[in-house]
Design an enzyme around this catalytic site. Structure first.
Site, short mmCIF file in Angstrom:
data_model
loop_
_atom_site.label_atom_id
_atom_site.label_comp_id
_atom_site.label_asym_id
_atom_site.label_seq_id
_atom_site.Cartn_x
_atom_site.Cartn_y
_atom_site.Cartn_z
CB CYS A 150 -0.99 -0.07 1.15
SG CYS A 150 -2.46 0.91 0.79
CG HIS A 206 -2.87 -3.43 4.02
ND1 HIS A 206 -1.96 -2.80 4.84
CD2 HIS A 206 -3.50 -2.45 3.34
CE1 HIS A 206 -2.03 -1.49 4.66
NE2 HIS A 206 -2.97 -1.25 3.75
CD GLU A 239 -0.18 -5.53 6.19
OE1 GLU A 239 -0.05 -6.02 5.05
OE2 GLU A 239 -0.49 -4.35 6.39
N1 GLN Z 1 -3.61 6.26 1.00
C1 GLN Z 1 -2.32 6.03 1.59
C2 GLN Z 1 -1.24 6.84 0.87
O1 GLN Z 1 -1.49 7.42 -0.10
C3 GLN Z 1 -1.96 4.57 1.57
C4 GLN Z 1 -2.90 3.79 2.45
C5 GLN Z 1 -2.32 2.56 3.07
O2 GLN Z 1 -1.10 2.35 3.13
N2 GLN Z 1 -3.17 1.72 3.59
O3 GLN Z 1 -0.14 6.87 1.30
#
Ligand code: GLN
Length: 191
Positions: A75, A166, A168
């Protein structure tokens, strides 16, 4: 083998619990000295803009550009590993030859969980997306290793892995096993 977990911001402690349960040695990394001790790095989810700022302030940004062991980013982590991110347009670490669009699933649907597939075998896994980015461009040397509704959500470039979801937060450990396999291989990209 010692896995580093970048611990400047975000959900790094979840990775600590997982690595512990898998019997892997790990170190929470906040400083250049700690980064120099580890064989691999996990960049967790969180807020990529904050994590980037802290990585620069703590002298880790340029070291992450050069780190030659395996890296897994989820992410916010894949956003930082990308060549570029949009929304807003920024250059990032460039460890994955991809462009990602931040917060691409819209502001109302900030978070959801659904079934996607790991490639090439098609194994079905639960994927948790939290204000996730989308991979909008894929360059050379990048292999798609996970997809959701026909879209790439996981990529690999040699020993660098990135996921928009994710791993994890679900029970499937296949992706961690791949990461450990890369970590135990001395030469990059031979797994
Ligand atoms: N929206 C976040 C970003 O732009 C990422 C979200 C996440 O890591 N769950 O950094």
């Amino acid at each position: 083998m010692l896995a580093g977990i970048l611990s400047l911001q975000g959900d790094y402690s979840v990775y600590g619990h997982i690595l512990k349960s898998l019997g892997s040695g790990y170190l929470y990394v906040k400083t250049p000295d700690e980064l120099r001790q580890v064989d691999s790095v996990i960049i967790p989810g969180g807020e990529s803009t904050t994590m980037k700022k802290l990585a620069k302030e703590n002298g880790l940004w340029n070291l992450l550009k050069q780190f030659d062991g395996p890296i897994l980013g989820t992410c916010a982590g894949i956003i930082l590993l990308a060549l570029k991110s949009q929304n807003p347009i920024e250059e990032n670490l460039g460890r994955l030859n991809i462009t990602v669009m931040r917060n691409a699933y819209g502001s109302q649907i900030n978070s959801f969980s659904d079934t996607g597939r790991l490639l090439p075998d098609g194994e079905k896994v639960e994927m948790v997306f939290i204000r996730a980015p989308r991979i909008v461009d894929i360059g050379t040397e990048v292999e798609v290793i996970a997809e959701y509704k026909g879209e790439p959500v996981g990529v690999r470039q040699h020993n660098i892995l990135g996921f928009t979801f994710h791993p994890e937060l679900s029970d499937n450990l296949s992706l961690f096993k791949l990461f450990f396999k890369l970590s135990s291989t001395k030469k990059a990209g031979v797994v």
